[in-house]
Scaffold this active site. Sequence first.
Site, mmCIF file in Angstrom:
data_model
loop_
_atom_site.group_PDB
_atom_site.id
_atom_site.type_symbol
_atom_site.label_atom_id
_atom_site.label_comp_id
_atom_site.label_asym_id
_atom_site.label_seq_id
_atom_site.Cartn_x
_atom_site.Cartn_y
_atom_site.Cartn_z
ATOM 1 N N ARG A 41 0.822 -1.219 0.000
ATOM 2 C CA ARG A 41 0.000 0.000 0.000
ATOM 3 C C ARG A 41 0.851 1.261 0.000
ATOM 4 O O ARG A 41 0.355 2.340 -0.344
ATOM 5 C CB ARG A 41 -0.992 -0.036 1.164
ATOM 6 C CG ARG A 41 -2.036 -1.140 0.988
ATOM 7 C CD ARG A 41 -3.050 -1.132 2.096
ATOM 8 N NE ARG A 41 -2.447 -1.209 3.407
ATOM 9 C CZ ARG A 41 -2.056 -2.340 3.998
ATOM 10 N NH1 ARG A 41 -2.238 -3.493 3.401
ATOM 11 N NH2 ARG A 41 -1.503 -2.311 5.187
ATOM 12 N N GLU A 67 6.326 -10.161 16.145
ATOM 13 C CA GLU A 67 5.894 -10.655 17.453
ATOM 14 C C GLU A 67 6.406 -12.095 17.644
ATOM 15 O O GLU A 67 6.934 -12.444 18.684
ATOM 16 C CB GLU A 67 4.369 -10.599 17.510
ATOM 17 C CG GLU A 67 3.828 -10.581 18.900
ATOM 18 C CD GLU A 67 2.309 -10.452 18.897
ATOM 19 O OE1 GLU A 67 1.749 -10.085 17.858
ATOM 20 O OE2 GLU A 67 1.723 -10.763 19.938
HETATM 21 P P1 AMP Z 1 4.617 -2.232 11.526
HETATM 22 O O1 AMP Z 1 4.075 -2.912 12.733
HETATM 23 O O2 AMP Z 1 4.674 -0.715 11.727
HETATM 24 O O3 AMP Z 1 5.923 -2.780 11.068
HETATM 25 O O4 AMP Z 1 3.563 -2.463 10.376
HETATM 26 C C1 AMP Z 1 3.688 -3.538 9.488
HETATM 27 C C2 AMP Z 1 2.962 -3.287 8.172
HETATM 28 O O5 AMP Z 1 1.602 -3.622 8.346
HETATM 29 C C3 AMP Z 1 3.011 -1.873 7.661
HETATM 30 O O6 AMP Z 1 3.197 -1.898 6.247
HETATM 31 C C4 AMP Z 1 1.671 -1.305 8.012
HETATM 32 O O7 AMP Z 1 1.238 -0.421 6.998
HETATM 33 C C5 AMP Z 1 0.765 -2.532 8.100
HETATM 34 N N1 AMP Z 1 -0.176 -2.446 9.215
HETATM 35 C C6 AMP Z 1 0.095 -2.711 10.515
HETATM 36 N N2 AMP Z 1 -0.991 -2.584 11.285
HETATM 37 C C7 AMP Z 1 -2.000 -2.194 10.454
HETATM 38 C C8 AMP Z 1 -3.397 -1.874 10.662
HETATM 39 N N3 AMP Z 1 -3.971 -1.908 11.861
HETATM 40 N N4 AMP Z 1 -4.114 -1.516 9.571
HETATM 41 C C9 AMP Z 1 -3.542 -1.490 8.348
HETATM 42 N N5 AMP Z 1 -2.253 -1.778 8.090
HETATM 43 C C10 AMP Z 1 -1.483 -2.127 9.136
#
Ligand code: AMP
Length: 172
Positions: free
Chosen positions: A59, A96
Site C-alpha cells: 500500500r 511478534e
Molecule cells: P509495523 O508494525 O509498523 O511494522 O507495520 C507492518 C505493516 O503492516 C506496515 O506496512 C503497516 O502499513 C501494516 N499495518 C500494521 N498494522 C496495520 C493496521 N492496523 N491496519 C492497516 N495496516 C497495518
Amino acid sequence: MKDIIEKYIRNVPDFPKPGIMFKDITPLLAEPRIMQLTLNELLRLVPRKVDKVVGIEARGFIFGTLLAEHLNAGFIPIRKPGKLPFETHTQSYALEYGTDSIEMHIDAIVPGEKVLIHDDVLATGGTALAAAKLVEKAGGEVVMINFLLELAFLKGREKLKNYPVSSLLRYE
Ligand code: AMP
C-alpha cells in the site's frame, strides 16, 4: 480536511487476525477528490527536495508514486523477499513471533541521495525502521519517514526516533 479524509478510512475488526483493527484505505482510493485532497495534505508534510521516494509493499506504492511524481523524484519499491528481479539488499526485522525481511534493488539509490520513505500505516514501526536501514545500506540519507496514518498507541515513533517522522492522521 482531516475529518473528511478520516471518513474514508474503514475500520475492519479482527483482520488479518483476531485483535487487529485493520485500517482499510480502499474507500479513500475509490474517491478521486478524496485521493487528491489526501495527496495535497501529504505534500504539505514532506520535504520538497528529495531525490527518491521509497514505497513499502504494497500500500506504500500508491501514495508513494504520487508523491514521487509531484516532488519530481524517482520512485523505489521495497518488497517482500524474492519479488524483486535484480540483485538486492536485504534487511531483517523482528515480528511478534519470528522475523521477516524486506528487499530493495542494490542500484535503486545513488550514495548521498535524499530519500523520503512512505507507507500507509505506522503500527509498531518495525517495517519502516528496516526500510530506513535498507536505504542507509545503499548510501542514501533518510530525510523523512511519512505515513498516511499512525496508530500512536503502538509507539512506532519511539522505534523511529532517529528519523523525522510525519503522519496525516493520528489514532490514539
Ligand atoms: P509495523 O508494525 O509498523 O511494522 O507495520 C507492518 C505493516 O503492516 C506496515 O506496512 C503497516 O502499513 C501494516 N499495518 C500494521 N498494522 C496495520 C493496521 N492496523 N491496519 C492497516 N495496516 C497495518
